[in-house]
Write an enzyme that holds these catalytic residues in place. Sequence first.
Site, PDB file in Angstrom:
ATOM      1  N   GLU A  68      26.188  -8.111  14.067  1.00  0.00           N
ATOM      2  CA  GLU A  68      26.914  -7.637  12.998  1.00  0.00           C
ATOM      3  C   GLU A  68      27.718  -6.229  13.452  1.00  0.00           C
ATOM      4  OE1 GLU A  68      24.449  -7.231   9.574  1.00  0.00           O
ATOM      5  OE2 GLU A  68      23.943  -9.306   9.575  1.00  0.00           O
ATOM      6  N   GLU A 107      21.649 -18.493  10.040  1.00  0.00           N
ATOM      7  CA  GLU A 107      20.632 -17.894   9.150  1.00  0.00           C
ATOM      8  C   GLU A 107      21.264 -18.680   7.576  1.00  0.00           C
ATOM      9  OE1 GLU A 107      20.991 -13.700   9.100  1.00  0.00           O
ATOM     10  OE2 GLU A 107      20.755 -13.514  11.168  1.00  0.00           O
TER      11      GLU A 107
HETATM   12  C1  XIL Z   1      16.984  -9.748   6.535  1.00  0.00           C
HETATM   13  C2  XIL Z   1      15.478 -10.089   6.225  1.00  0.00           C
HETATM   14  O1  XIL Z   1      15.692 -11.542   5.688  1.00  0.00           O
HETATM   15  C3  XIL Z   1      14.784  -9.229   5.400  1.00  0.00           C
HETATM   16  O2  XIL Z   1      13.669  -9.482   5.104  1.00  0.00           O
HETATM   17  C4  XIL Z   1      14.882  -7.653   5.898  1.00  0.00           C
HETATM   18  O3  XIL Z   1      14.431  -7.018   4.872  1.00  0.00           O
HETATM   19  C5  XIL Z   1      16.425  -7.277   6.187  1.00  0.00           C
HETATM   20  O4  XIL Z   1      16.861  -8.236   7.024  1.00  0.00           O
HETATM   21  N1  XIL Z   1      21.210 -10.623   8.923  1.00  0.00           N
HETATM   22  C6  XIL Z   1      20.384 -10.729   9.889  1.00  0.00           C
HETATM   23  C7  XIL Z   1      19.195 -10.927   9.447  1.00  0.00           C
HETATM   24  O5  XIL Z   1      20.810 -10.838  11.066  1.00  0.00           O
HETATM   25  O6  XIL Z   1      18.446 -10.104  10.362  1.00  0.00           O
HETATM   26  C8  XIL Z   1      18.920 -10.273   8.085  1.00  0.00           C
HETATM   27  O7  XIL Z   1      17.638 -10.549   7.735  1.00  0.00           O
HETATM   28  C9  XIL Z   1      19.897 -10.887   6.964  1.00  0.00           C
HETATM   29  C10 XIL Z   1      21.264 -10.590   7.293  1.00  0.00           C
END
Ligand code: XIL
Length: 354
Positions: free
Chosen positions: A161, A266
């Site tokens: 990101e 994800e």
């Molecule tokens: C998120 C988790 O799901 C949460 O539990 C945490 O509080 C914050 O991070 N992009 C990503 C992930 O790359 O690591 C993130 O995960 C969601 C967005």
Amino acid sequence: MYKIIVFIAITVLFHYVGHKSDGNSINYERSTSPDSALKNRLSFPLGAAVKIRHLRENTVYRNTLKNEFNSITAENSMKFEALQPNRNVYRWTNADYIVEFANKNNIRIHGHVLHWPKANPKWVLKYKGDSAILENILKSHIQTVMNHFKGKVRSWDVVNEVFDDDGKLKQTFWLKKLGPDYIGRCFQYARAVDSKALLFYNDYGQEYSMKKRHAIANMVASFKKRGIPIDGIGLQMHTRVGVSEAKIRAAIGVLAKTGLKLHISELEISARSKKTNIFKMEDDLEHQQAEKYNLIFKTYNTIPAKQRFGITTWNVSDADSWKNTKNKYFDFPLLFDHEYRPKEAYRAILKGLE
Ligand code: XIL
């Protein structure tokens, strides 16, 4: 006498119903058995993000992972603040536990994440010294973590990101201190430690922002020109039921053209109910969601086999999703319901494969 019989009958019934949903047995009646699980029908690994507490404490969660998935990603346990909460003090216990679980059960483990500008331990953000030392903190974190898991974790989200939706680099603490070229250097630091690990760039919203996906494709082209190693791109796809077919195709199509491996890394398809704390999604929402899941899996199947790194959903069941909190349950984004039963989306993907 009559009352006693009724009492016993009710007690037995309650015991039976309670047992069925006590979380220790998976109910596959609605679609499949572990042998005919979706993962065995796909031409690529099916992954899930994993929460350490659930993995340690919840048997049905563990069993669903073992039966239904052949790849996992630590949801939080391998992030900077989790692994190095204080400067030069590493905490491996949770991440090691996940890696061991994966290795013992023949499940691939994908590393997430070496550098995410948004997720920093407090001690890093407080850092006020010169940029050379800050760069060294980052380099040493990347290399220590990769060294620790060398041979066990064979793929990593190296950088996460860094682009905004307008295609420009996000103005983060790291970018301001280290300048744009530090992103490529993260990949070089990683490769220097483990020449076999696959290195990924991971980002969200590539299906929504054309500018962002083009910026990522351009970064890959520039890495190739400059000899900077990169093996794959993660499309997070925290997406919604309303996402159009055109957007999904465009994102997968443009990034596949880079020739790199693609990881839908994800995936969740947010389907929010207007009501909170209900545990059954509305039927029409469930149909729409099933269609979108099917579409994403089908589109992914059209890219060349060697580019299909896998599809990972962001956790296992709706009850585990980061979209729901303990007291507020209103989103149903995943393939399994809160009792770990496969949902319509799961069956739609299976059917789509026929
Ligand atoms: C998120 C988790 O799901 C949460 O539990 C945490 O509080 C914050 O991070 N992009 C990503 C992930 O790359 O690591 C993130 O995960 C969601 C967005």
